[in-house]
Each structure stands twice: as structure tokens, then as C-alpha cells.
Design a protein around this motif. Structure first.
Motif, PDB file in Angstrom:
ATOM      1  N   GLY A 239       0.824  -1.196   0.000  1.00  0.00           N
ATOM      2  CA  GLY A 239       0.000   0.000   0.000  1.00  0.00           C
ATOM      3  C   GLY A 239       0.855   1.242   0.000  1.00  0.00           C
ATOM      4  N   GLU A 240       0.560   2.153   0.905  1.00  0.00           N
ATOM      5  CA  GLU A 240       1.302   3.412   0.991  1.00  0.00           C
ATOM      6  C   GLU A 240       2.428   3.356   2.025  1.00  0.00           C
ATOM      7  OE1 GLU A 240      -1.374   6.691   1.577  1.00  0.00           O
ATOM      8  OE2 GLU A 240      -2.789   5.983   0.056  1.00  0.00           O
ATOM      9  N   ILE A 241       2.688   2.181   2.579  1.00  0.00           N
ATOM     10  CA  ILE A 241       3.667   2.041   3.660  1.00  0.00           C
ATOM     11  C   ILE A 241       4.963   1.437   3.127  1.00  0.00           C
ATOM     12  CG2 ILE A 241       4.092   1.157   5.982  1.00  0.00           C
ATOM     13  CD1 ILE A 241       1.636   2.977   5.775  1.00  0.00           C
ATOM     14  N   HIS A 242       6.085   2.022   3.535  1.00  0.00           N
ATOM     15  CA  HIS A 242       7.402   1.451   3.247  1.00  0.00           C
ATOM     16  C   HIS A 242       7.902   0.781   4.516  1.00  0.00           C
ATOM     17  CE1 HIS A 242      11.225   0.921   1.217  1.00  0.00           C
ATOM     18  NE2 HIS A 242      11.862   1.475   2.238  1.00  0.00           N
ATOM     19  N   TYR A 243       8.183  -0.506   4.426  1.00  0.00           N
ATOM     20  CA  TYR A 243       8.643  -1.296   5.566  1.00  0.00           C
ATOM     21  C   TYR A 243      10.147  -1.531   5.466  1.00  0.00           C
ATOM     22  CZ  TYR A 243       3.725  -2.467   6.471  1.00  0.00           C
ATOM     23  OH  TYR A 243       2.380  -2.402   6.754  1.00  0.00           O
ATOM     24  N   VAL A 283       6.814   5.202   7.242  1.00  0.00           N
ATOM     25  CA  VAL A 283       7.846   4.164   7.213  1.00  0.00           C
ATOM     26  C   VAL A 283       7.759   3.369   8.511  1.00  0.00           C
ATOM     27  CG1 VAL A 283      10.327   3.707   7.133  1.00  0.00           C
ATOM     28  CG2 VAL A 283       9.357   5.542   5.735  1.00  0.00           C
ATOM     29  N   VAL A 284       7.689   2.046   8.384  1.00  0.00           N
ATOM     30  CA  VAL A 284       7.656   1.154   9.540  1.00  0.00           C
ATOM     31  C   VAL A 284       8.986   0.413   9.608  1.00  0.00           C
ATOM     32  CG1 VAL A 284       6.573  -0.892  10.561  1.00  0.00           C
ATOM     33  CG2 VAL A 284       5.143   0.872   9.480  1.00  0.00           C
ATOM     34  N   VAL A 285       9.748   0.653  10.668  1.00  0.00           N
ATOM     35  CA  VAL A 285      11.075   0.047  10.839  1.00  0.00           C
ATOM     36  C   VAL A 285      10.999  -0.999  11.939  1.00  0.00           C
ATOM     37  CG1 VAL A 285      13.480   0.464  11.436  1.00  0.00           C
ATOM     38  CG2 VAL A 285      12.215   2.179  10.133  1.00  0.00           C
ATOM     39  N   LEU A 319      17.840   9.821   9.877  1.00  0.00           N
ATOM     40  CA  LEU A 319      17.441   9.297   8.579  1.00  0.00           C
ATOM     41  C   LEU A 319      15.916   9.199   8.451  1.00  0.00           C
ATOM     42  CD1 LEU A 319      20.112   6.486   8.067  1.00  0.00           C
ATOM     43  CD2 LEU A 319      20.021   8.729   6.971  1.00  0.00           C
ATOM     44  N   LEU A 320      15.239   9.020   9.583  1.00  0.00           N
ATOM     45  CA  LEU A 320      13.778   8.903   9.558  1.00  0.00           C
ATOM     46  C   LEU A 320      13.072  10.248   9.644  1.00  0.00           C
ATOM     47  CD1 LEU A 320      13.274   5.787  11.875  1.00  0.00           C
ATOM     48  CD2 LEU A 320      13.121   5.878   9.371  1.00  0.00           C
ATOM     49  N   ALA A 325       7.273   7.954  11.019  1.00  0.00           N
ATOM     50  CA  ALA A 325       7.902   6.664  11.292  1.00  0.00           C
ATOM     51  C   ALA A 325       7.326   5.967  12.515  1.00  0.00           C
ATOM     52  CB  ALA A 325       9.409   6.841  11.465  1.00  0.00           C
ATOM     53  N   HIS A 326       7.224   4.648  12.383  1.00  0.00           N
ATOM     54  CA  HIS A 326       6.900   3.766  13.501  1.00  0.00           C
ATOM     55  C   HIS A 326       8.035   2.758  13.616  1.00  0.00           C
ATOM     56  CE1 HIS A 326       2.620   4.960  14.072  1.00  0.00           C
ATOM     57  NE2 HIS A 326       2.730   5.281  12.796  1.00  0.00           N
ATOM     58  N   ILE A 327       8.605   2.626  14.810  1.00  0.00           N
ATOM     59  CA  ILE A 327       9.658   1.640  15.056  1.00  0.00           C
ATOM     60  C   ILE A 327       9.048   0.492  15.853  1.00  0.00           C
ATOM     61  CG2 ILE A 327      11.884   1.198  16.143  1.00  0.00           C
ATOM     62  CD1 ILE A 327      12.573   4.147  15.713  1.00  0.00           C
TER      63      ILE A 327
END
Length: 507
Positions: A239-243, A283-285, A319-320, A325-327
């Protein structure tokens, strides 16, 4: 001794100590030639495609550099012999190729005459993936067949039931957030069987208990993990999320010794990877050791353990910064939310194994379980799923006197709390306002874990202070106490206490 020779010895710090050398000593060669790394170049090339048609703009990497495919889906990357895998960042709109829930998005590099060709075939999703869900399994950490059977019988079945409770064809994926096993590599088979039971594709994070403990350096510690699951750091999209998945466990070359640290090679890769992502994207890290926790503060220690947080987390935060961002992290066996500025939330997860499979809770009172995340576009909503209990089970209330330091107070543990939650109480139907949050020990954890003889399975487990305990002092003639917790998304959860008897109320 000549002046020239004296000057030479002085430069070595040897002048004046009566040493003499045979003419060939200063020119001696090592008895065993040094064996350096093979840095010969390897050209990686191939195509990313679906239904025979190339896919443009897909990121391809050897873990060092990142390139993107051209309009025909082709790529070429100049690598070297130190790289062992070539892999893609799966683009949005495509299935996660997997074997019995283990995702496969990489190829092992076997060069021939300095070249290696790797094509990646993808399959288009049948539905839009703007809405999708994912779960975070932190620390399954199985050390025995009994643990493994419990993982399969309880945790995997619970996840399978959770997924089936959503509308048919709801997109789900999982993230195994490290410590998949507990140093027992033969149990990786059982872990994979548990994922297959769940029925959803899983991406893996390496934990400190997933490393080769006989390695001489950090680089060698990841060999078994890579053999089974592929790279230790990578990215993908849905979707719209980069993991992004990172390896923040730095093995220091002696058994079970490590620090939380991100290597330069990894950070340089991450910088390239994020350059392919539009600023403002969510971004989900995922990583194993938390970037940060405040447990040292609760323990009244000056600073966090170097094995408990990421030492160079500030560079990760930098960088985030352009993103939302979600870690996602594990490792700690407690549940906590950390906020870094306005754009970063870290979710430190309670564990699948609880307090190492000794009972139903982690040592902060959080039930054994996992995080569930519901994605709609760029927004995430989340809740904590307790294994074997309804999703509405979000707090536990204790009667007056359960906490020794607050003998006149009712206590409640709201394990997924963050500052946007509101925790209120009612006495005999009358609104009494918000409860007071304090740091303390969860009473059930004290009962199950405190003392030299318990828990019998792992006697070193002890209750740990948590800051998601709330207190209220009822009047002497109170008969019924209701605790009402409203999360940041407006969901309301209640528990009821009547004459020291706990009754679950689901609304």
C-alpha cells in the motif's frame, strides 16, 4: 654501531637496549600469508517482472548499494565477492512470495566468471492493498520442544483465529521481531511450522538468540539466520507504507555478548533505500533491540544498558526525520511506547513467550501476546492482542491492597497505554475522574515471579517496574468500581471490580 643504524633503531624505540639483528631479520616475511577478503567485482543483473512484463522502479540491492529497475524491469549492479545475497524491495500491489509463510525475496549469489543473473517473478495482488493489516510477534524464544509445542498450540492458533475474524481476503502479514528461538537452532523448524499454522506470510528480524555464538565476529554471527531467512536487513512495500527491517544486534565475539548498534554498512544502505521513498511517507522500521526504552529510569539507573538500546540511534532518527515513522521492537519482555519528536513512535512489544514461557504474562504484567496494526492509507491504528483472550482485553484491575505500597488503592494495569489514553474510574456508577499513573510492580507479576523459588521453570525471572499502572482510592463503603480506558483512537475498554471479585465487562 653506525649513526645510520642507531637512528633507525631509535625510530623503533629500540636504541640503547643492546639489541643486534641479523641482516635478514628486518626484512622477514610472515610465515603464514594473510588471507584477506575477496574483493573481486561481480556484476549482478536480471529482471523483475509479472506476467512476463517488466516492472519499473523496483529497488534491487546486494546489501551495499541500491539500484532501481528501468522501464523494462531490468537492473544491473556492480557488486563484489563479499556480497552473498541479491534481493528486491517488493513493490506495493504485489503478493509476498513465500514458502509456508516464510517470505522469499532474495537469491543467493553464485557468480560465474564475475557475473550472476537473478530474475525475480512477482504476482499481482487480486485486490487493492491500501488497506491491510500486520502483526508483530516479538520473542517467541523457544528453548525446548515443550515451548515449541505451546507456540504452535496456543500462539499460532490464536493468530490464525484472529485473522479469520476479519473479513475474507483481508491482507495480513507478520513480522517476527527477533529471538525467534533461544539459541537452539534445531527449533527453527518448529518456529517455521508455527508460522505455517498462522497462514500469513512472515518477514523475519534477527535477535540476539538467533545468532551463531561460535562466530569470531559480528559478520559471522548471522550465517544460520541468512541460510534460513535471507538478509538481515532489507525493505518491502505494501500500500502506501514502506517497511524496513534492520539488524541492530552487534555480536562482540564472545558467547551471548552483544550491544545494540547499527553498522556503517547498514546505515549507508538505509540511506540509499530511503532515498527511493517520497518524503512524508509512513515508514515502519522493525528491529529487535529497541532504539530506546526508559526502563533504566524505572529501575533508577543512570543510563540504559548497552545491550538494551541502540547506541547510535540518533543517526537512525536523523534518517527517519523526513518521514512519519513507527519503530517496532521486542527484546525487553515488557510493553512500552516511546515518542521521539513529532514524527517517530516506537512500539516496544510485550512478547509471544511472556516471561520465557513460565506463565500467562510478561514480567511487567503485560499478557503474552503480540501487536496488531490496521493500516488505512498512510495511517496506522493498533492494539495489543493477548494470547487466548478477546481483543477487548486491554487492562487488568486489582482490588484494594493488591499493591503493597498503595494499600488503600485500587490498581489497574493498562499495558498498551500511551499519553493519548484517558484512564478513568467510576464508584458505584458515579464518575470519579482520571486515575493517577505511577511506576510500580504489577501484582500478578509479583505473585508469579517474585522470590527465589519461582517461577520454577526459570527462577531468575523477576517482576520489573512498569509505568503503565494506575491508581484510585475508593471510599470505605464503595461496592462497585469500574475502570474505563479510552485509547488514542476512541476505543473504550472497561473492567469491573465488585466486592474484590474481578468481572470482565466487554462493551
Amino acid at each position: 654501531m653506525s649513526q645510520k643504524r642507531r637512528s633507525f633503531l631509535k625510530s623503533l624505540g629500540l636504541a640503547g637496549i643492546g639489541l643486534t639483528f641479523a641482516p635478514n631479520v628486518l626484512q622477514a616475511k610472515p610465515a603464514i600469508p594473510a588471507k584477506g577478503k575477496d574483493l573481486s567485482t561481480v556484476t549482478l543483473s536480471g529482471k523483475v517482472y509479472a506476467n512476463g512484463k517488466g516492472i519499473a522502479g523496483v529497488a534491487v540491492t546486494d546489501g551495499i548499494n541500491v539500484v532501481t529497475t528501468d522501464s523494462a524491469g531490468r537492473y544491473e549492479l556492480l557488486s563484489n565477492a563479499t556480497a552473498d545475497l541479491v534481493y528486491i524491495s517488493i513493490p506495493s500491489g504485489y503478493e509476498f512470495t513465500n514458502e509456508k509463510s516464510i517470505t522469499r525475496f532474495y537469491k543467493r549469489i553464485v557468480p560465474q566468471r564475475g557475473r550472476f543473473k537473478a530474475d525475480f517473478e512477482l504476482k499481482k495482488l487480486a485486490q487493492d492493498d491500501t488497506k491491510h493489516n500486520f502483526v508483530v510477534w516479538a520473542d517467541p524464544q523457544i528453548i525446548s520442544k515443550d515451548d515449541a509445542e505451546q507456540l504452535k498450540r496456543e500462539s499460532a492458533q490464536d493468530l490464525k483465529q484472529l485473522v479469520s475474524g476479519y473479513p475474507q481476503n483481508t491482507l495480513f502479514h507478520g513480522i517476527g521481531c527477533g529471538d525467534l528461538v533461544w539459541d537452539k537452532f534445531e527449533l527453527f523448524d518448529d518456529y517455521q511450522e508455527a508460522l505455517a499454522i498462522s497462514g500469513i506470510p512472515f518477514f523475519q528480524v534477527i535477535g540476539n538468540h538467533d545468532m551463531n555464538l561460535d562466530a569470531r565476529t559480528d559478520e559471522g554471527s548471522t550465517e544460520k539466520f541468512k541460510e534460513l531467512f535471507g538478509p538481515t536487513y532489507y525493505s518491502f512495500n505494501r500500500g502506501e507504507i514502506h517497511y524496513v527491517v534492520l539488524d541492530d544486534v552487534f555480536f562482540i565475539g564472545t558467547a551471548k555478548k552483544y550491544i545494540g548498534y547499527l553498522t556503517e554498512r547498514q546505515l549507508a544502505w538505509l540511506e540509499q533505500d530511503l532515498a527511493t521513498v517520497k518524503p512524508g511517507t509512513t515508514v515502519v522500521v522493525s528491529l529487535h533491540i529497541p532504539a530506546y526504552t526508559r526502563q533504566h529510569e524505572r529501575n533508577q539507573e543512570k543510563e540504559p544498558s548497552i545491550g538494551g538500546v541502540v547506541s547510535n540511534r540518533k543517526e537512525l532518527y536523523r534518517l527517519l526525520q523526513p518521514f512519519k515513522a513507527h519503530i517496532m521492537s521486542g527484546h525487553t519482555h515488557f510493553n512500552e511506547k516511546i515518542f521521539e519528536g513529532d514524527n517517530i513512535i516506537e512500539h516496544v512489544h510485550g512478547t509471544v513467550c511472556g516471561a520465557w514461557w513460565t506463565g500467562p504474562i510478561c514480567y511487567d504484567g503485560t499478557p503474552s501476546g503480540y501487536g496488531v496494526y490496521e493500516v488505512n492509507g498512510s495511517e496506522l491504528q493498533w492494539y495489543y492482542k493477548s494470547t487466548g483472550l478477546a481483543r477487548e482485553h486491554q487492562l487488568r484491575i486489582y482490588p484494594v491492597g493488591a499493591v503493597a505500597t498503595r494499600p488503600d488503592y485500587v490498581a489497574v494495569n493498562v499495558w498498551n497505554w500511551d499519553p493519548s489514553w484517558i484512564v478513568e474510574w467510576l464508584e458505584d456508577g458515579r464518575q470519579m475522574g482520571e486515575m493517577t499513573r505511577e511506576t510500580g510492580l504489577d501484582p500478578l507479576s509479583v505473585e508469579l515471579h517474585e522470590g527465589a523459588a519461582k517461577p520454577a521453570k526459570h527462577k531468575w525471572v523477576e517482576p520489573q517496574p512498569t509505568d503503565h499502572l494506575f491508581f484510585a482510592k475508593p471510599s470505605a463503603n464503595a461496592t462497585t468500581i469500574v475502570v474505563q480506558a479510552t485509547d488514542r483512537f476512541g476505543n473504550v475498554f472497561r473492567d469491573k471490580l465488585k466486592v474484590a471479585k474481578l468481572e470482565s465487562v466487554v462493551r
